[in-house]
Design a protein around this motif. Structure first.
Motif, PDB file in Angstrom:
ATOM      1  N   TRP A 104       0.828  -1.205   0.000  1.00 17.13           N
ATOM      2  CA  TRP A 104       0.000   0.000   0.000  1.00 17.13           C
ATOM      3  C   TRP A 104       0.864   1.258   0.000  1.00 17.13           C
ATOM      4  O   TRP A 104       0.603   2.198  -0.752  1.00 17.13           O
ATOM      5  N   ASP A 105       1.890   1.263   0.835  1.00 18.28           N
ATOM      6  CA  ASP A 105       2.759   2.432   0.913  1.00 18.28           C
ATOM      7  C   ASP A 105       3.401   2.724  -0.441  1.00 18.28           C
ATOM      8  O   ASP A 105       3.516   3.888  -0.855  1.00 18.28           O
ATOM      9  N   ALA A 106       3.828   1.667  -1.133  1.00 22.74           N
ATOM     10  CA  ALA A 106       4.487   1.849  -2.417  1.00 22.74           C
ATOM     11  C   ALA A 106       3.538   2.449  -3.445  1.00 22.74           C
ATOM     12  O   ALA A 106       3.887   3.409  -4.162  1.00 22.74           O
ATOM     13  N   VAL A 107       2.327   1.912  -3.537  1.00 21.39           N
ATOM     14  CA  VAL A 107       1.370   2.390  -4.532  1.00 21.39           C
ATOM     15  C   VAL A 107       0.915   3.818  -4.236  1.00 21.39           C
ATOM     16  O   VAL A 107       0.889   4.676  -5.124  1.00 21.39           O
ATOM     17  N   LEU A 108       0.553   4.083  -2.993  1.00 19.12           N
ATOM     18  CA  LEU A 108       0.109   5.428  -2.652  1.00 19.12           C
ATOM     19  C   LEU A 108       1.259   6.431  -2.758  1.00 19.12           C
ATOM     20  O   LEU A 108       1.057   7.588  -3.153  1.00 19.12           O
ATOM     21  N   GLY A 109       2.467   5.976  -2.423  1.00 20.39           N
ATOM     22  CA  GLY A 109       3.612   6.868  -2.488  1.00 20.39           C
ATOM     23  C   GLY A 109       3.893   7.351  -3.890  1.00 20.39           C
ATOM     24  O   GLY A 109       4.193   8.536  -4.110  1.00 20.39           O
ATOM     25  N   VAL A 110       3.791   6.469  -4.874  1.00 23.92           N
ATOM     26  CA  VAL A 110       4.054   6.849  -6.264  1.00 23.92           C
ATOM     27  C   VAL A 110       2.814   7.449  -6.912  1.00 23.92           C
ATOM     28  O   VAL A 110       2.844   8.570  -7.454  1.00 23.92           O
ATOM     29  N   ASN A 111       1.711   6.716  -6.881  1.00 26.40           N
ATOM     30  CA  ASN A 111       0.537   7.087  -7.679  1.00 26.40           C
ATOM     31  C   ASN A 111      -0.182   8.329  -7.173  1.00 26.40           C
ATOM     32  O   ASN A 111      -0.712   9.108  -7.976  1.00 26.40           O
ATOM     33  N   LEU A 112      -0.236   8.503  -5.860  1.00 25.99           N
ATOM     34  CA  LEU A 112      -0.954   9.647  -5.291  1.00 25.99           C
ATOM     35  C   LEU A 112       0.009  10.721  -4.800  1.00 25.99           C
ATOM     36  O   LEU A 112      -0.029  11.860  -5.260  1.00 25.99           O
ATOM     37  N   MET A 113       0.903  10.350  -3.870  1.00 25.10           N
ATOM     38  CA  MET A 113       1.791  11.361  -3.310  1.00 25.10           C
ATOM     39  C   MET A 113       2.776  11.878  -4.348  1.00 25.10           C
ATOM     40  O   MET A 113       3.191  13.040  -4.286  1.00 25.10           O
ATOM     41  N   GLY A 114       3.131  11.053  -5.333  1.00 27.44           N
ATOM     42  CA  GLY A 114       3.972  11.547  -6.414  1.00 27.44           C
ATOM     43  C   GLY A 114       3.318  12.684  -7.170  1.00 27.44           C
ATOM     44  O   GLY A 114       3.995  13.632  -7.606  1.00 27.44           O
ATOM     45  N   VAL A 115       1.998  12.616  -7.331  1.00 24.44           N
ATOM     46  CA  VAL A 115       1.264  13.697  -7.994  1.00 24.44           C
ATOM     47  C   VAL A 115       1.185  14.922  -7.083  1.00 24.44           C
ATOM     48  O   VAL A 115       1.382  16.063  -7.530  1.00 24.44           O
ATOM     49  N   VAL A 116       0.917  14.695  -5.797  1.00 26.43           N
ATOM     50  CA  VAL A 116       0.905  15.804  -4.835  1.00 26.43           C
ATOM     51  C   VAL A 116       2.252  16.521  -4.850  1.00 26.43           C
ATOM     52  O   VAL A 116       2.328  17.755  -4.914  1.00 26.43           O
ATOM     53  N   HIS A 117       3.328  15.741  -4.791  1.00 17.30           N
ATOM     54  CA  HIS A 117       4.666  16.335  -4.789  1.00 17.30           C
ATOM     55  C   HIS A 117       4.915  17.139  -6.062  1.00 17.30           C
ATOM     56  O   HIS A 117       5.483  18.240  -6.014  1.00 17.30           O
ATOM     57  N   GLY A 118       4.508  16.595  -7.196  1.00 16.46           N
ATOM     58  CA  GLY A 118       4.716  17.300  -8.454  1.00 16.46           C
ATOM     59  C   GLY A 118       3.972  18.618  -8.498  1.00 16.46           C
ATOM     60  O   GLY A 118       4.521  19.654  -8.911  1.00 16.46           O
ATOM     61  N   VAL A 119       2.714  18.596  -8.082  1.00 18.65           N
ATOM     62  CA  VAL A 119       1.907  19.818  -8.081  1.00 18.65           C
ATOM     63  C   VAL A 119       2.524  20.859  -7.156  1.00 18.65           C
ATOM     64  O   VAL A 119       2.698  22.029  -7.521  1.00 18.65           O
ATOM     65  N   GLN A 120       2.871  20.446  -5.946  1.00 20.67           N
ATOM     66  CA  GLN A 120       3.376  21.409  -4.971  1.00 20.67           C
ATOM     67  C   GLN A 120       4.778  21.904  -5.322  1.00 20.67           C
ATOM     68  O   GLN A 120       5.156  23.021  -4.953  1.00 20.67           O
ATOM     69  N   ALA A 121       5.555  21.100  -6.033  1.00 24.44           N
ATOM     70  CA  ALA A 121       6.914  21.497  -6.381  1.00 24.44           C
ATOM     71  C   ALA A 121       6.960  22.466  -7.555  1.00 24.44           C
ATOM     72  O   ALA A 121       7.847  23.329  -7.619  1.00 24.44           O
ATOM     73  N   PHE A 122       6.014  22.346  -8.494  1.00 21.18           N
ATOM     74  CA  PHE A 122       6.099  23.123  -9.731  1.00 21.18           C
ATOM     75  C   PHE A 122       5.040  24.206  -9.886  1.00 21.18           C
ATOM     76  O   PHE A 122       5.302  25.252 -10.494  1.00 21.18           O
ATOM     77  N   VAL A 123       3.837  23.974  -9.387  1.00 20.73           N
ATOM     78  CA  VAL A 123       2.738  24.904  -9.673  1.00 20.73           C
ATOM     79  C   VAL A 123       2.953  26.294  -9.079  1.00 20.73           C
ATOM     80  O   VAL A 123       2.599  27.297  -9.731  1.00 20.73           O
ATOM     81  N   PRO A 124       3.523  26.458  -7.873  1.00 25.07           N
ATOM     82  CA  PRO A 124       3.729  27.831  -7.377  1.00 25.07           C
ATOM     83  C   PRO A 124       4.536  28.702  -8.330  1.00 25.07           C
ATOM     84  O   PRO A 124       4.197  29.879  -8.549  1.00 25.07           O
ATOM     85  N   ALA A 125       5.591  28.146  -8.935  1.00 23.20           N
ATOM     86  CA  ALA A 125       6.379  28.933  -9.890  1.00 23.20           C
ATOM     87  C   ALA A 125       5.576  29.208 -11.153  1.00 23.20           C
ATOM     88  O   ALA A 125       5.714  30.280 -11.769  1.00 23.20           O
ATOM     89  N   MET A 126       4.733  28.266 -11.566  1.00 24.08           N
ATOM     90  CA  MET A 126       3.885  28.497 -12.732  1.00 24.08           C
ATOM     91  C   MET A 126       2.909  29.633 -12.448  1.00 24.08           C
ATOM     92  O   MET A 126       2.650  30.476 -13.314  1.00 24.08           O
ATOM     93  N   LEU A 127       2.374  29.675 -11.227  1.00 24.87           N
ATOM     94  CA  LEU A 127       1.459  30.757 -10.864  1.00 24.87           C
ATOM     95  C   LEU A 127       2.181  32.099 -10.799  1.00 24.87           C
ATOM     96  O   LEU A 127       1.613  33.137 -11.155  1.00 24.87           O
ATOM     97  N   ALA A 128       3.441  32.076 -10.348  1.00 26.90           N
ATOM     98  CA  ALA A 128       4.192  33.319 -10.199  1.00 26.90           C
ATOM     99  C   ALA A 128       4.582  33.922 -11.534  1.00 26.90           C
ATOM    100  O   ALA A 128       4.856  35.132 -11.618  1.00 26.90           O
ATOM    101  N   SER A 129       4.622  33.107 -12.575  1.00 27.56           N
ATOM    102  CA  SER A 129       4.936  33.633 -13.901  1.00 27.56           C
ATOM    103  C   SER A 129       3.677  34.233 -14.514  1.00 27.56           C
ATOM    104  O   SER A 129       2.590  34.138 -13.964  1.00 27.56           O
ATOM    105  N   ASP A 130       3.850  34.853 -15.668  1.00 26.53           N
ATOM    106  CA  ASP A 130       2.672  35.404 -16.361  1.00 26.53           C
ATOM    107  C   ASP A 130       2.371  34.629 -17.632  1.00 26.53           C
ATOM    108  O   ASP A 130       1.671  35.108 -18.519  1.00 26.53           O
TER     109      ASP A 130
END
Length: 273
Positions: A104-130
């Motif tokens: 369970w940890d492996a699947v949730l870590g990649v499939n769900l938390m991997g997406v959370v990590h991606g969004v939180q790591a990249f989207v703030p800079a995307m929002l800060a740009s124009d």
């Protein structure tokens, strides 16, 4: 001006094979620079060589938040702000409710938390740009209709659906229509994760067909990019999804589609025109 445009930057996770690799190829074919992310150095390098000069291989375990943050910082320093983020990395194993916690940890870590990590790591800079931006998260029909057998995978993809819906609302609130979120919902697709043989089953779509459908959906402004395949039509998918929602509205047994007292009724419902 759009996000998928020459010289813009795309980041694709799970890009060494399957849907991720085909997406990376498509972005490169549009003239975009593409950061190809996967967890294997060798596989990532092979994918980048296959894509060509516009591909930049980088290795990351998307389930590791610190590693993902480091990846995002490095990409920002080397290549600038991301225009297209595709959180696609996924694994298929996991098991039922009582499967070992490590699975369970492996699947949730990649499939769900991997997406959370991606969004939180990249989207703030995307929002800060124009600049325009696109975020694509790869979900699954199993995250909607919940077929029994691999509950861990279902839960992970149901989480991706909820996360991406929330992201779409947040982006509307903070960026208007400048940055959009999209939930890719593949059907039966022949990839390394699903392959049972070296030959694509007749009922499956290829990864390229999924990516072509995805790009059409993004161009049309679709949030839910629901993919048919060679054995399931869009109309059949719609009926299955409506039946699953009806379990709650009509207070049926959980997963009534597979319940012995309801499966015949489901079959009749699917046969109705």
């Amino acid at each position: 001006m759009t996000a998928i445009e020459r010289d813009n930057l795309a980041v694709v996770t799970g890009a060494a094979s399957g849907i991720g690799l085909e997406a990376a190829k498509a972005f490169a074919a549009a003239g975009m620079r593409v950061v190809v992310v996967d967890r294997s150095d060798d596989a990532t390098m092979r994918a980048a060589l296959e894509i060509g000069d516009l591909a930049f291989p980088m290795t990351c375990d998307v389930s590791d938040r610190k590693a993902f943050d480091t990846l995002a910082a490095t990409i920002g320093q080397r290549h600038g702000t991301v225009s297209v983020l595709m959180n696609n990395a996924g694994i298929g194993a996991g098991g039922d409710v009582l499967a070992p916690s490590a699975d369970w940890d492996a699947v949730l870590g990649v499939n769900l938390m991997g997406v959370v990590h991606g969004v939180q790591a990249f989207v703030p800079a995307m929002l800060a740009s124009d600049a325009p931006g696109v975020v694509i998260n790869t979900g699954s029909k199993q995250g909607i209709t919940q077929p029994p057998g691999n509950t861990a995978y279902n839960v992970s993809k149901a989480g991706v659906k909820a996360l991406t819906e929330g992201l779409a609302h947040t982006l509307r609130s903070h960026a208007g229509g400048r940055i959009t979120a999209h939930l890719l919902i593949p059907g039966f697709t022949y990839t390394g994760m699903t392959a049972r043989s070296d030959e694509k089953p007749a009922g499956a779509w290829s990864a390229k067909q999924v990516v072509d459908h995805m790009l059409t959906g993004i161009a049309a402004g679709d949030f839910y990019i629901l993919c048919p395949d060679n054995e399931t039509t869009t109309a059949q998918d719609h009926k299955r999804i409506l039946w699953a929602a009806g379990d709650i509205v009509e207070n049926r047994p959980a997963l009534s589609r597979w319940h012995p007292d309801w499966k015949d009724r489901f079959a009749r419902y699917m046969a109705e025109r």
